[in-house]
Design an enzyme around this catalytic site. Structure first.
Site, PDB file in Angstrom:
ATOM      1  N   GLU A   1       3.883  -5.661   7.269  1.00  0.00           N
ATOM      2  CA  GLU A   1       3.084  -4.605   7.902  1.00  0.00           C
ATOM      3  C   GLU A   1       3.433  -4.385   9.369  1.00  0.00           C
ATOM      4  O   GLU A   1       3.407  -3.247   9.855  1.00  0.00           O
ATOM      5  CB  GLU A   1       1.579  -4.922   7.777  1.00  0.00           C
ATOM      6  CG  GLU A   1       1.003  -4.706   6.382  1.00  0.00           C
ATOM      7  CD  GLU A   1       1.120  -5.927   5.479  1.00  0.00           C
ATOM      8  OE1 GLU A   1       1.923  -6.832   5.797  1.00  0.00           O
ATOM      9  OE2 GLU A   1       0.419  -5.984   4.457  1.00  0.00           O
TER      10      GLU A   1
ATOM     11  N   GLY B   1       0.392  -5.066   0.754  1.00  0.00           N
ATOM     12  CA  GLY B   1      -0.729  -5.068  -0.188  1.00  0.00           C
ATOM     13  C   GLY B   1      -0.337  -5.678  -1.531  1.00  0.00           C
ATOM     14  O   GLY B   1      -1.194  -6.192  -2.258  1.00  0.00           O
TER      15      GLY B   1
ATOM     16  N   ALA C   1       0.861  -1.178   0.000  1.00  0.00           N
ATOM     17  CA  ALA C   1       0.000   0.000   0.000  1.00  0.00           C
ATOM     18  C   ALA C   1       0.902   1.233   0.000  1.00  0.00           C
ATOM     19  O   ALA C   1       2.068   1.148   0.372  1.00  0.00           O
ATOM     20  CB  ALA C   1      -0.859  -0.006   1.258  1.00  0.00           C
TER      21      ALA C   1
ATOM     22  N   GLU D   1      -0.796  -9.249  -1.114  1.00  0.00           N
ATOM     23  CA  GLU D   1      -2.241  -9.493  -0.972  1.00  0.00           C
ATOM     24  C   GLU D   1      -2.932  -9.469  -2.337  1.00  0.00           C
ATOM     25  O   GLU D   1      -3.776 -10.313  -2.637  1.00  0.00           O
ATOM     26  CB  GLU D   1      -2.845  -8.459  -0.010  1.00  0.00           C
ATOM     27  CG  GLU D   1      -2.390  -8.700   1.420  1.00  0.00           C
ATOM     28  CD  GLU D   1      -2.828  -7.607   2.385  1.00  0.00           C
ATOM     29  OE1 GLU D   1      -2.493  -6.436   2.139  1.00  0.00           O
ATOM     30  OE2 GLU D   1      -3.503  -7.932   3.371  1.00  0.00           O
TER      31      GLU D   1
HETATM   32  N1  3HC Z   1       4.611   3.454   0.110  1.00  0.00           N
HETATM   33  C1  3HC Z   1       5.096   4.691  -0.180  1.00  0.00           C
HETATM   34  N2  3HC Z   1       6.399   4.928  -0.450  1.00  0.00           N
HETATM   35  C2  3HC Z   1       7.228   3.878  -0.417  1.00  0.00           C
HETATM   36  C3  3HC Z   1       6.799   2.571  -0.118  1.00  0.00           C
HETATM   37  C4  3HC Z   1       5.409   2.373   0.141  1.00  0.00           C
HETATM   38  N3  3HC Z   1       4.915   1.169   0.392  1.00  0.00           N
HETATM   39  N4  3HC Z   1       7.862   1.748  -0.151  1.00  0.00           N
HETATM   40  C5  3HC Z   1       8.927   2.510  -0.458  1.00  0.00           C
HETATM   41  N5  3HC Z   1       8.544   3.794  -0.625  1.00  0.00           N
HETATM   42  C6  3HC Z   1       9.377   4.925  -1.035  1.00  0.00           C
HETATM   43  C7  3HC Z   1      10.463   5.251  -0.019  1.00  0.00           C
HETATM   44  O1  3HC Z   1       9.986   6.142   0.956  1.00  0.00           O
HETATM   45  C8  3HC Z   1      11.534   5.867  -0.903  1.00  0.00           C
HETATM   46  O2  3HC Z   1      11.135   7.183  -1.160  1.00  0.00           O
HETATM   47  P1  3HC Z   1      12.251   8.342  -1.375  1.00  0.00           P
HETATM   48  O3  3HC Z   1      13.056   7.913  -2.551  1.00  0.00           O
HETATM   49  O4  3HC Z   1      11.444   9.576  -1.583  1.00  0.00           O
HETATM   50  O5  3HC Z   1      13.064   8.382  -0.118  1.00  0.00           O
HETATM   51  C9  3HC Z   1      11.399   5.095  -2.220  1.00  0.00           C
HETATM   52  O6  3HC Z   1      10.088   4.526  -2.195  1.00  0.00           O
HETATM   53  C10 3HC Z   1      12.405   3.970  -2.380  1.00  0.00           C
HETATM   54  O7  3HC Z   1      12.359   3.167  -1.210  1.00  0.00           O
HETATM   55  P2  3HC Z   1      13.696   2.607  -0.537  1.00  0.00           P
HETATM   56  O8  3HC Z   1      14.707   3.683  -0.448  1.00  0.00           O
HETATM   57  O9  3HC Z   1      13.308   1.914   0.699  1.00  0.00           O
HETATM   58  O10 3HC Z   1      14.179   1.576  -1.665  1.00  0.00           O
HETATM   59  P3  3HC Z   1      14.837   0.157  -1.497  1.00  0.00           P
HETATM   60  O11 3HC Z   1      15.055  -0.338  -2.875  1.00  0.00           O
HETATM   61  O12 3HC Z   1      15.982   0.219  -0.543  1.00  0.00           O
HETATM   62  O13 3HC Z   1      13.729  -0.778  -0.792  1.00  0.00           O
HETATM   63  C11 3HC Z   1      11.549  -1.758  -0.495  1.00  0.00           C
HETATM   64  C12 3HC Z   1      12.543  -1.077  -1.461  1.00  0.00           C
HETATM   65  C13 3HC Z   1      12.125  -3.109  -0.064  1.00  0.00           C
HETATM   66  C14 3HC Z   1      10.253  -1.937  -1.206  1.00  0.00           C
HETATM   67  C15 3HC Z   1      11.384  -0.872   0.764  1.00  0.00           C
HETATM   68  O14 3HC Z   1      11.104   0.452   0.338  1.00  0.00           O
HETATM   69  C16 3HC Z   1      10.272  -1.288   1.666  1.00  0.00           C
HETATM   70  O15 3HC Z   1      10.440  -2.194   2.447  1.00  0.00           O
HETATM   71  N6  3HC Z   1       9.107  -0.596   1.573  1.00  0.00           N
HETATM   72  C17 3HC Z   1       8.009  -0.818   2.453  1.00  0.00           C
HETATM   73  C18 3HC Z   1       7.255  -2.060   2.092  1.00  0.00           C
HETATM   74  C19 3HC Z   1       6.075  -2.241   3.013  1.00  0.00           C
HETATM   75  O16 3HC Z   1       6.159  -2.052   4.195  1.00  0.00           O
HETATM   76  N7  3HC Z   1       4.934  -2.625   2.442  1.00  0.00           N
HETATM   77  C20 3HC Z   1       3.734  -2.772   3.184  1.00  0.00           C
HETATM   78  C21 3HC Z   1       3.002  -1.485   3.224  1.00  0.00           C
HETATM   79  S1  3HC Z   1       1.599  -1.524   4.277  1.00  0.00           S
HETATM   80  C22 3HC Z   1       0.444  -2.384   3.398  1.00  0.00           C
HETATM   81  O17 3HC Z   1       0.701  -2.796   2.312  1.00  0.00           O
HETATM   82  C23 3HC Z   1      -0.875  -2.513   4.047  1.00  0.00           C
HETATM   83  C24 3HC Z   1      -1.745  -3.478   3.350  1.00  0.00           C
HETATM   84  O18 3HC Z   1      -1.815  -4.658   4.096  1.00  0.00           O
HETATM   85  C25 3HC Z   1      -3.135  -2.949   3.134  1.00  0.00           C
END
Ligand code: 3HC
Length: 705
Positions: free
Chosen positions: A129, A106, A63, A109
């Site tokens: 998450e 997400g 998400a 999912e």
């Molecule tokens: N939403 C919004 N922005 C995100 C994002 C997300 N899910 N994931 C990464 N970004 C952004 C970062 O803030 C960063 O922004 P910036 O360049 O402006 O600083 C950019 O994307 C690149 O991210 P990273 O620097 O972290 O890049 P990496 O290549 O090192 O890592 C990644 C990539 C492994 C995907 C890592 O970003 C990550 O772990 N992201 C979070 C993933 C996550 O937690 N997903 C679950 C979200 S909650 C959800 O999905 C709820 C659902 O159940 C409904």
């Protein structure tokens, strides 16, 4: 249709490509675009099967986390992904998700809403998450156990660790690994699937849901582990509850309950704090005034001076990143001890299965121990890591200034001393910078990067890039005594000692902060770091002490008694062979003696006072640091504390925590402490101002950006 989603056709397969760089998050428009693609291709007679794939470097990484803040602040209504996933699963044509990079949250999912999943060999899937203080909110806790079984789903949802493609295949999360071109492989898989009459829907599979007898121990074990490894955190336990519901409720009801739990977590302060920490770690890399285009000096070879605890750990960091490093000491004994410690640390990692003996040998081969400066004219960075003493540091910088090649970065690992004064002993202050590692230097993620008055922008950019290469979080700070982290920890430790002198037993002070979430209590932390470190620094700065202002008495006395902490098996506590800690009556006696001689009135001290005096001491000093521009933003302070000082992520760091308490409340307490304990508690003007204006540090930072 928007550019977020691309629709193409190839060989009778409809291809939906998500195009939302950098990580294809499910931002507004993405789920709608996927749904529109499914509808369009289901209606298209030329299309036999549908593929959903990510454009660029990854499949959907989850998400859009930025949207969560809008929802919790009431700026936006929540929207569910569930209708999209039902539409995908109900498609009469086979829907194949092709995964590369990371299908997280997400993203996984959505993938589980398809009939089939194929993945490239390097892909990873996960439900991370809980790392944001929430649980999967789009049926992840309901579909994952149906695909992978209860044990794997519980582990993935409760602890958030990703699973690699191969493991995902054997767990049943993906159906095939595609070597070579992912899209071509997915098309072949999809055309093959189109020959089948029925396409199984993950939500209808119940064969892996186990029985109450088989599931009970899985949930019990996971709960016990979560309480231990994720102390005080709500989300892991909530995620286990949600997976358990998948085993007892029909799918639709399970999804409804999952959503309720998800929302509870989302609105909780723990989640807000952890999301702040997630973005914070990325924000600190952005330095106002230093653009991404700033040239970066390449670090191909390094040298470290001093093979003690810090120097050895720093050398390991370079070796771990594949950078050859000279490790210089002045005495053969000290060098041998340093190398033996490095060997022991690596051997422990091999024994724990972190890497192979072969990797250890490669890393050891990259470290060149020596007693002279041979080869220093070849390296790209020299890091000085000797004892905290200005005279010694200046002498070393004068030597390396003569030896180093032009363009070599001259870094000091000083934890308190002035970078400007150190740089003044060289003819190239623009190349001098502080790189302050945290003990154990090969483990702790924080690297404080200290900018001197003359430090060049390219040296700063290069040091930030180096931090990333060393797998650290680099945070740029200004030059002052103790910089950010140690300047604040001095106030925290001071209050911990004052509390002990006023009547709180050391164990109680430590227990209150540990139970609140700190990785360890302040006095245990000093014992680990070595009490002599602070003792040496206090001696260095003795001349700056203001007459009449209270100073802590006990730690110096312990050092006079030869109690330097864990390394001498005695400090605030005594330690056995296995570093097990017990209170020591000798310490209690010293506390009573010193308190009585200083005329300190002893009293019963509440847990709340222990917490507020220590944590608000951090906040008040943090506010001064912000005003002085020593930290760029409040979030930089938070990240320093989260990555270097064991501050609990679910409290977001000291400045964010203060915002969640309310600055007027924090300021009120600080004023009360000032009235009771004197000028050390004078409220920082910024704290006072924001408290009066009813603002937060976060708002202040936004207004200034
Ligand atoms: N939403 C919004 N922005 C995100 C994002 C997300 N899910 N994931 C990464 N970004 C952004 C970062 O803030 C960063 O922004 P910036 O360049 O402006 O600083 C950019 O994307 C690149 O991210 P990273 O620097 O972290 O890049 P990496 O290549 O090192 O890592 C990644 C990539 C492994 C995907 C890592 O970003 C990550 O772990 N992201 C979070 C993933 C996550 O937690 N997903 C679950 C979200 S909650 C959800 O999905 C709820 C659902 O159940 C409904």
């Amino acid at each position: 249709m928007s550019d977020l989603i691309l629709y193409t056709k190839q060989d009778g397969v409809g291809i939906i490509t998500v195009n939302n760089p950098p990580v294809n998050a499910l931002s507004p428009g993405v789920p709608e675009g996927i749904a529109a693609g499914v509808e369009q291709f289901v209606a298209d007679e030329e299309v036999q099967a549908i593929i959903l794939i990510g454009g660029g470097r990854t499949f959907i990484a989850g998400a859009d986390i930025k949207e969560f803040g809008k929802i919790t602040s009431g700026k936006k209504r929540e929207s569910s992904l569930l209708p999209l996933m039902l539409a995908m699963e109900d498609s009469p044509k086979p829907l194949v998700v092709a995964i590369h990079g990371t299908a997280f949250g997400g993203g996984l999912e959505v993938a589980m809403g398809a009939h089939y999943r194929v993945a490239s060999p390097t892909a990873q899937v996960g439900q991370p998450e809980v790392k944001l203080g929430i649980i999967p909110g789009a049926a992840g806790t309901q579909r994952l156990p149906r695909l992978a079984g209860v044990a794997i789903a519980t582990k993935m949802c409760a602890f958030g660790e990703p699973v690699k493609a191969k493991e995902a295949l054997s767990a049943g999360i993906v159906d095939q690994i595609i070597e070579g071109d992912l899209l071509a492989g997915a098309i072949a898989f999809a055309l093959d699937s189109a020959k089948k009459v029925v396409h199984s829907k993950p939500r209808e599979r119940n064969d892996k849901l186990g029985s109450p007898e088989t599931n009970a121990p899985i949930f019990a074990e996971a709960r016990a582990a979560a309480k231990k490894t994720h102390r005080n955190q709500n989300a892991p336990l909530a995620a286990i509850d949600a997976v358990e519901l998948a085993t007892t409720l029909p799918f639709e009801e399970g999804c409804r309950r999952e959503r309720e739990i998800f929302e509870q977590c989302l609105f909780d302060t723990q989640s807000k704090s952890m999301i702040h920490a997630f973005f914070g770690e990325r924000e600190v890399a952005k330095i106002p005034g230093i653009s991404k285009e700033t040239p970066v000096r390449e670090i191909k070879r390094a040298a470290v001076i001093g093979a003690g605890t810090m120097g050895g750990g720093i050398a390991m960091n370079f070796a771990n990143a594949g950078i050859p490093v000279i490790l210089k000491e002045s005495s053969a004994d000290a060098l041998a001890r340093g190398v033996a410690t490095i060997e022991k640390n690596y051997s422990n990692s091999v024994a724990k299965g972190r890497f192979s003996a072969e990797v250890m040998a490669q890393r050891m081969a990259l470290i060149k121990p020596q007693l002279n400066y041979d080869g220093f004219d070849q390296v790209d960075i020299i890091t000085e890591a000797v004892f905290e003493g200005m005279a010694l540091k200046k002498e070393i910088f004068s030597v390396i200034d003569d030896l180093a090649k032009p363009g070599c970065i001259l870094a000091s690992n000083t934890s308190t001393l002035s970078i400007d004064e150190i740089a003044s002993n060289t003819a190239r202050p623009q190349d001098v910078i502080g790189t302050h590692y945290f003990s154990p230097a090969n483990v702790m993620r924080l690297l404080e990067i200290v900018r001197g008055r003359a430090t060049g922008d390219d040296v700063i950019a290069s040091s930030m890039a180096l931090a990333k290469k060393l797998n650290k979080v680099g945070v740029l700070v200004g030059n002052c005594r103790g910089f950010v982290g140690n300047r604040m920890i001095h106030c925290y430790g001071r209050e911990a000692q004052f509390l002990v002198e006023e009547g709180a037993p050391p164990r109680k002070v430590d227990a209150v902060l540990y139970n609140w979430g700190m990785a360890m209590g302040p006095l245990s932390m000093s014992d680990l770091a070595g009490l002599d470190v602070g003792w040496r620094i206090r001696k260095e700065f003795k001349h700056l002490e203001k007459p009449g202002v209270r100073v802590a008495l006990v730690a110096d006395e312990l050092c006079e008694m030869g109690r330097f902490g864990q390394k001498t098996k005695a400090g605030w506590y005594k330690y056995d062979e296995n570093r097990k800690q017990t209170p020591d009556p000798v310490v209690d006696e010293a506390i009573l003696r010193l308190a009585s001689a200083a005329g300190i009135k002893r009293r019963e001290i509440s847990d709340q006072e222990i917490l507020e005096r220590t944590v608000y001491a951090l906040v008040n000093e943090g506010a001064r640091i912000l005003e002085e521009g020593i930290a760029l933003r409040p979030v930089d302070i938070d990240v320093i504390y989260l990555t270097g000082y064991g501050f609990p992520t679910y409290r977001g760091g000291p400045m964010f925590y203060a915002d969640t308490v309310g600055l007027s409340e924090v300021c009120k307490k600080v004023c009360e402490f000032e009235a009771a304990h004197g000028e050390l508690w004078e409220p920082a003007p910024l704290l006072k101002k924001l408290a009066e204006e009813g603002k937060t540090f976060g708002q202040w930072a936004k207004e200034r950006a």
